[in-house]
Design a protein around this motif. Structure first.
Motif, PDB file in Angstrom:
ATOM      1  N   MET A   1       0.833  -1.182   0.000  1.00 32.38           N
ATOM      2  CA  MET A   1       0.000   0.000   0.000  1.00 32.38           C
ATOM      3  C   MET A   1       0.877   1.244   0.000  1.00 32.38           C
ATOM      4  N   PHE A   2       0.265   2.397  -0.305  1.00 36.87           N
ATOM      5  CA  PHE A   2       0.987   3.653  -0.377  1.00 36.87           C
ATOM      6  C   PHE A   2       0.798   4.440   0.908  1.00 36.87           C
ATOM      7  N   ASP A   3       1.899   4.978   1.429  1.00 36.85           N
ATOM      8  CA  ASP A   3       1.903   5.767   2.649  1.00 36.85           C
ATOM      9  C   ASP A   3       2.499   7.131   2.301  1.00 36.85           C
ATOM     10  N   ASP A   4       1.766   8.208   2.580  1.00 36.46           N
ATOM     11  CA  ASP A   4       2.241   9.531   2.171  1.00 36.46           C
ATOM     12  C   ASP A   4       3.208  10.183   3.167  1.00 36.46           C
ATOM     13  N   ARG A   5       3.645   9.448   4.186  1.00 35.90           N
ATOM     14  CA  ARG A   5       4.622  10.014   5.119  1.00 35.90           C
ATOM     15  C   ARG A   5       6.001  10.077   4.465  1.00 35.90           C
ATOM     16  N   PRO A   6       6.790  11.134   4.735  1.00 33.74           N
ATOM     17  CA  PRO A   6       8.128  11.263   4.122  1.00 33.74           C
ATOM     18  C   PRO A   6       9.097  10.213   4.661  1.00 33.74           C
ATOM     19  N   ILE A   7      10.134   9.935   3.884  1.00 31.16           N
ATOM     20  CA  ILE A   7      11.160   8.973   4.270  1.00 31.16           C
ATOM     21  C   ILE A   7      12.245   9.696   5.068  1.00 31.16           C
ATOM     22  N   ALA A   8      12.536   9.226   6.257  1.00 31.38           N
ATOM     23  CA  ALA A   8      13.480   9.894   7.149  1.00 31.38           C
ATOM     24  C   ALA A   8      14.876   9.982   6.551  1.00 31.38           C
ATOM     25  N   TYR A   9      15.262   9.011   5.745  1.00 28.44           N
ATOM     26  CA  TYR A   9      16.614   8.983   5.176  1.00 28.44           C
ATOM     27  C   TYR A   9      16.907  10.257   4.390  1.00 28.44           C
ATOM     28  N   GLY A  10      15.916  10.780   3.698  1.00 29.64           N
ATOM     29  CA  GLY A  10      16.121  11.979   2.896  1.00 29.64           C
ATOM     30  C   GLY A  10      16.519  13.185   3.718  1.00 29.64           C
ATOM     31  N   GLU A  11      15.974  13.287   4.931  1.00 30.37           N
ATOM     32  CA  GLU A  11      16.307  14.409   5.806  1.00 30.37           C
ATOM     33  C   GLU A  11      17.669  14.215   6.460  1.00 30.37           C
ATOM     34  N   SER A  12      17.941  13.041   6.963  1.00 27.79           N
ATOM     35  CA  SER A  12      19.187  12.812   7.706  1.00 27.79           C
ATOM     36  C   SER A  12      20.423  12.862   6.810  1.00 27.79           C
ATOM     37  N   GLN A  13      20.254  12.598   5.508  1.00 30.41           N
ATOM     38  CA  GLN A  13      21.389  12.550   4.585  1.00 30.41           C
ATOM     39  C   GLN A  13      21.308  13.639   3.513  1.00 30.41           C
ATOM     40  N   ARG A  14      20.608  14.724   3.820  1.00 27.74           N
ATOM     41  CA  ARG A  14      20.314  15.726   2.793  1.00 27.74           C
ATOM     42  C   ARG A  14      21.552  16.241   2.062  1.00 27.74           C
ATOM     43  N   GLU A  15      22.580  16.657   2.780  1.00 19.62           N
ATOM     44  CA  GLU A  15      23.762  17.227   2.136  1.00 19.62           C
ATOM     45  C   GLU A  15      24.542  16.182   1.335  1.00 19.62           C
ATOM     46  N   ALA A  16      24.660  14.981   1.881  1.00 19.68           N
ATOM     47  CA  ALA A  16      25.355  13.912   1.163  1.00 19.68           C
ATOM     48  C   ALA A  16      24.614  13.550  -0.115  1.00 19.68           C
ATOM     49  N   ILE A  17      23.288  13.526  -0.045  1.00 21.42           N
ATOM     50  CA  ILE A  17      22.469  13.220  -1.226  1.00 21.42           C
ATOM     51  C   ILE A  17      22.668  14.278  -2.299  1.00 21.42           C
ATOM     52  N   LYS A  18      22.659  15.541  -1.893  1.00 23.32           N
ATOM     53  CA  LYS A  18      22.827  16.643  -2.851  1.00 23.32           C
ATOM     54  C   LYS A  18      24.177  16.566  -3.544  1.00 23.32           C
ATOM     55  N   THR A  19      25.231  16.327  -2.776  1.00 27.20           N
ATOM     56  CA  THR A  19      26.579  16.234  -3.344  1.00 27.20           C
ATOM     57  C   THR A  19      26.687  15.069  -4.326  1.00 27.20           C
ATOM     58  N   ALA A  20      26.163  13.906  -3.927  1.00 22.01           N
ATOM     59  CA  ALA A  20      26.233  12.724  -4.790  1.00 22.01           C
ATOM     60  C   ALA A  20      25.415  12.914  -6.061  1.00 22.01           C
ATOM     61  N   TRP A  21      24.245  13.544  -5.928  1.00 23.53           N
ATOM     62  CA  TRP A  21      23.394  13.752  -7.100  1.00 23.53           C
ATOM     63  C   TRP A  21      24.061  14.708  -8.092  1.00 23.53           C
ATOM     64  N   ASN A  22      24.673  15.773  -7.603  1.00 24.00           N
ATOM     65  CA  ASN A  22      25.357  16.708  -8.497  1.00 24.00           C
ATOM     66  C   ASN A  22      26.460  16.008  -9.276  1.00 24.00           C
ATOM     67  N   ALA A  23      27.161  15.088  -8.623  1.00 21.14           N
ATOM     68  CA  ALA A  23      28.212  14.329  -9.303  1.00 21.14           C
ATOM     69  C   ALA A  23      27.624  13.412 -10.368  1.00 21.14           C
ATOM     70  N   CYS A  24      26.486  12.796 -10.058  1.00 21.71           N
ATOM     71  CA  CYS A  24      25.827  11.907 -11.028  1.00 21.71           C
ATOM     72  C   CYS A  24      25.379  12.681 -12.259  1.00 21.71           C
ATOM     73  N   VAL A  25      24.779  13.855 -12.046  1.00 16.49           N
ATOM     74  CA  VAL A  25      24.277  14.650 -13.164  1.00 16.49           C
ATOM     75  C   VAL A  25      25.427  15.196 -14.010  1.00 16.49           C
ATOM     76  N   ALA A  26      26.543  15.524 -13.357  1.00 19.94           N
ATOM     77  CA  ALA A  26      27.709  15.983 -14.114  1.00 19.94           C
ATOM     78  C   ALA A  26      28.205  14.904 -15.064  1.00 19.94           C
ATOM     79  N   ALA A  27      28.120  13.654 -14.619  1.00 20.63           N
ATOM     80  CA  ALA A  27      28.571  12.535 -15.453  1.00 20.63           C
ATOM     81  C   ALA A  27      27.528  12.125 -16.482  1.00 20.63           C
ATOM     82  N   GLN A  28      26.234  12.224 -16.102  1.00 21.39           N
ATOM     83  CA  GLN A  28      25.136  11.806 -16.981  1.00 21.39           C
ATOM     84  C   GLN A  28      24.028  12.864 -16.943  1.00 21.39           C
ATOM     85  N   PRO A  29      24.151  13.916 -17.769  1.00 21.97           N
ATOM     86  CA  PRO A  29      23.227  15.056 -17.710  1.00 21.97           C
ATOM     87  C   PRO A  29      21.764  14.720 -17.983  1.00 21.97           C
ATOM     88  N   ALA A  30      21.482  13.575 -18.587  1.00 18.87           N
ATOM     89  CA  ALA A  30      20.101  13.218 -18.906  1.00 18.87           C
ATOM     90  C   ALA A  30      19.316  12.724 -17.691  1.00 18.87           C
TER      91      ALA A  30
END
Length: 222
Positions: A1-30
């Motif tokens: 089933m679907f639960d509309d509560r946010p995932i805690a991991y996104g908040e606790s790792q916000r800066e690490a996620i942002k840094t990793a995503w920027n690196a991914c997009v730099a390598a694969q812009p699509a």
């Protein structure tokens, strides 16, 4: 089933996620940071599997799958179309170079998203049918679906495989699919790989869940 509560991991790792995503997009812009569904709990109940999903962005999902610590519950619960030809081969997609899994080989399918939410339910049956058409160009009238799913689990994944049968041999099926995806503006698949046995020459390019399923499938059939 679907639960509309946010995932805690996104908040606790916000800066690490942002840094990793920027690196991914730099390598694969699509790459696109859209919404996907991540299973936050799930278990077998007899012949059934009951799971709960929450929405998150793709950057968070990808960071958890690559770097997050497995907690026994949070997993990528996704559906795959296990294509079987009339001559007994398995047909798998080779991911395109613009995708995050470039060059990897596995059945058509993918992580569910908000389009797969029906009421309070996540429709994996609908997800696998949608992904099959989008990735291969095959229409639902050209294939036959077995009932139910086969499940392959590990610490971060629940791969729900729907057996999809083609009424043509593998070589003809590959030719048809390649012709269909050649018409797509940006096809997700670069090729279709035919697997005729467990000792496949490109098995090292399959993720572990796909290799394990392939070995089991051919062992079951002698």
């Amino acid at each position: 089933m679907f639960d509309d509560r946010p995932i805690a991991y996104g908040e606790s790792q916000r800066e690490a996620i942002k840094t990793a995503w920027n690196a991914c997009v730099a390598a694969q812009p699509a790459l696109f940071n859209g919404q996907v569904l991540l299973m936050t709990e799930g278990r077998r109940v007899g012949e059934m599997f009951r799971g709960r999903y929450s929405a998150t962005d793709y950057a968070t999902f990808l960071h958890f799958m690559r770097h997050g610590e497995a907690d026994g519950q949070t997993r990528n619960g996704f559906a795959l179309a296990g294509l079987v030809s009339s001559d007994g081969a398995l047909l798998m997609g080779v991911m395109g170079q613009h995708t995050v899994n470039a060059g990897r080989i596995y059945f058509p399918g993918g992580t569910p998203d908000m389009s797969d939410v029906v009421g309070d339910r996540v429709d994996l049956e609908g997800s696998v049918r949608r992904e099959l058409e989008e990735e291969t160009g095959l229409t639902l009238g050209e294939v036959a679906f077995d009932d139910g799913f086969l499940l392959r689990e590990d610490d971060k994944r629940c791969a729900f495989v729907k057996i999809v049968r083609l009424a043509m041999p593998a070589d003809a099926a590959r030719t048809l699919i390649m012709e269909r995806i050649s018409r797509q503006q940006q096809p997700e698949l670069a090729d279709i790989h035919i697997v005729r046995g467990a000792a496949d020459p490109l098995a090292d390019r399959m993720p572990p869940f796909q290799s394990a399923f392939t070995n089991w499938w051919f062992a079951e059939r002698g």
